[in-house]
Design a protein around this motif. Sequence first.
Motif, PDB file in Angstrom:
ATOM      1  N   PRO A   1       5.967 -16.550 -16.648  1.00  0.00           N
ATOM      2  CA  PRO A   1       6.696 -16.930 -15.432  1.00  0.00           C
ATOM      3  C   PRO A   1       6.913 -18.444 -15.398  1.00  0.00           C
ATOM      4  CG  PRO A   1       4.911 -15.418 -14.919  1.00  0.00           C
ATOM      5  CD  PRO A   1       4.728 -15.810 -16.347  1.00  0.00           C
ATOM      6  N   GLY A   2       8.043 -18.845 -14.860  1.00  0.00           N
ATOM      7  CA  GLY A   2       8.375 -20.258 -14.767  1.00  0.00           C
ATOM      8  C   GLY A   2       9.179 -20.784 -15.940  1.00  0.00           C
TER       9      GLY A   2
ATOM     10  N   TRP B   1      15.461 -18.864 -13.072  1.00  0.00           N
ATOM     11  CA  TRP B   1      16.132 -17.723 -12.472  1.00  0.00           C
ATOM     12  C   TRP B   1      17.046 -18.106 -11.305  1.00  0.00           C
ATOM     13  CZ3 TRP B   1      16.950 -13.670 -15.043  1.00  0.00           C
ATOM     14  CH2 TRP B   1      16.024 -13.163 -15.942  1.00  0.00           C
TER      15      TRP B   1
ATOM     16  N   ASP C   1       4.889 -10.203 -15.521  1.00  0.00           N
ATOM     17  CA  ASP C   1       4.905 -11.187 -14.436  1.00  0.00           C
ATOM     18  C   ASP C   1       6.261 -11.888 -14.362  1.00  0.00           C
ATOM     19  OD1 ASP C   1       2.290 -10.510 -13.905  1.00  0.00           O
ATOM     20  OD2 ASP C   1       1.436 -12.238 -14.971  1.00  0.00           O
ATOM     21  N   ALA C   2       6.850 -12.189 -15.519  1.00  0.00           N
ATOM     22  CA  ALA C   2       8.168 -12.830 -15.545  1.00  0.00           C
ATOM     23  C   ALA C   2       9.237 -11.880 -15.008  1.00  0.00           C
ATOM     24  CB  ALA C   2       8.513 -13.265 -16.972  1.00  0.00           C
TER      25      ALA C   2
ATOM     26  N   GLU D   1       8.905 -11.884 -11.281  1.00  0.00           N
ATOM     27  CA  GLU D   1       9.437 -13.161 -10.811  1.00  0.00           C
ATOM     28  C   GLU D   1      10.951 -13.074 -10.663  1.00  0.00           C
ATOM     29  OE1 GLU D   1       9.220 -17.823 -12.247  1.00  0.00           O
ATOM     30  OE2 GLU D   1       9.596 -16.271 -13.757  1.00  0.00           O
TER      31      GLU D   1
ATOM     32  N   ASP E   1      11.811 -10.934  -7.621  1.00  0.00           N
ATOM     33  CA  ASP E   1      11.581 -11.663  -6.370  1.00  0.00           C
ATOM     34  C   ASP E   1      12.743 -12.598  -6.056  1.00  0.00           C
ATOM     35  OD1 ASP E   1       9.131 -10.438  -5.983  1.00  0.00           O
ATOM     36  OD2 ASP E   1       7.958 -12.094  -6.829  1.00  0.00           O
ATOM     37  N   ILE E   2      13.205 -13.317  -7.066  1.00  0.00           N
ATOM     38  CA  ILE E   2      14.290 -14.287  -6.842  1.00  0.00           C
ATOM     39  C   ILE E   2      15.609 -13.563  -6.614  1.00  0.00           C
ATOM     40  CG2 ILE E   2      15.585 -16.177  -7.917  1.00  0.00           C
ATOM     41  CD1 ILE E   2      12.920 -17.034  -9.220  1.00  0.00           C
TER      42      ILE E   2
END
Length: 350
Positions: free
Chosen positions: A116-117, A121, A146-147, A150, A153-154
Amino acid sequence: MAKIVTFGELLLRFSKLDHMRITQGDMFTSKYGGSEANVAVSLATLGDNVEYITRLPDNAIGHAASQNLMQLGVDTRRVLYGGSRIGTYYLEPAAGMRSSKVIYDRNGSAYYELKPGMIPWREILKDADVLHVSGITAAISQNAADATFEALDIADELGVMVSYDINYRKNLWKYGADARETLKKMLSRCDMMFGDAIEFEWICERKQPPFTAIDSNFEMQMDEYREWFDELHRDYPRCRKWLMGMRNMVASSHHTLTALLWTDGKLLEAPIYDIPDVVDPVGVGDAFMAGLLHSYYAFPGDDNMALNYSLAAAAMKNTIPGDFNLASDDEIMAVVNHQFGLNSLYKTTV
């Protein structure tokens, strides 16, 4: 034109020639593939605006993989580079009564090490209409899962529609997560989805009528299917369109294929395609998904055409070697018109 973003791992596929077993011969053929990349290529071939996001090694193999998609019309400008290797898989084709065999080699790939990060995104999705993911995007490693969440979510934050393919692959879930619970969580976050009948039954833990067609005369048990889909929608109310592909392997090169589409309380039934000369069934589900996404914008509000078009696209993929469905819109529409006629209608149950 709508913008569709697909996200997942791009793979290098090695296959044996002439139906040889993996233990036979000394040659493999190689092609690129991977579920979400397959969807991207199908959409690009149909003229859609599609961007593919993944992580590839920063070497000649990784750049060649990205260029292959770019040459087919997919936007790969924001592919992330890093890590040391591309994920691969080995395919032993089916023959007669012998099933196909797939061996994955994905641990430690550039995508496996995604965290993630790493992917911007908000920048990627700020002008997107759809984000497409599948169960495979979360199956490779905990960091990749997790990515994936993520990105979901976005997408929700920005109001981007989410499409989802169940894509359950038992052999990929090795990092300790509960596959069914993870994929159910993804299902609860999607607006439209695809899965084959076996995947639907697995994720929802409900039996359904079997599809055992040996030709196009098979009678579907539509009342039972309607109750089954209505129950699913009560459990997952966000999802408005549920496309289920149904395939029966009469023999390794003879399949029957159909689909059901539940949408806004209606269940649409498609005729059964009898495909006696299957060339390569890999990627048929991805062709279904691309057909649904394409028709959502090409034929707005026409759910009959969405089912019609998706099934024809999937049927065409069976005739094309490799993971990618390279059937054009004209070719798919020719199949639609030949199979159904310009004035024909699907059977609909309410």
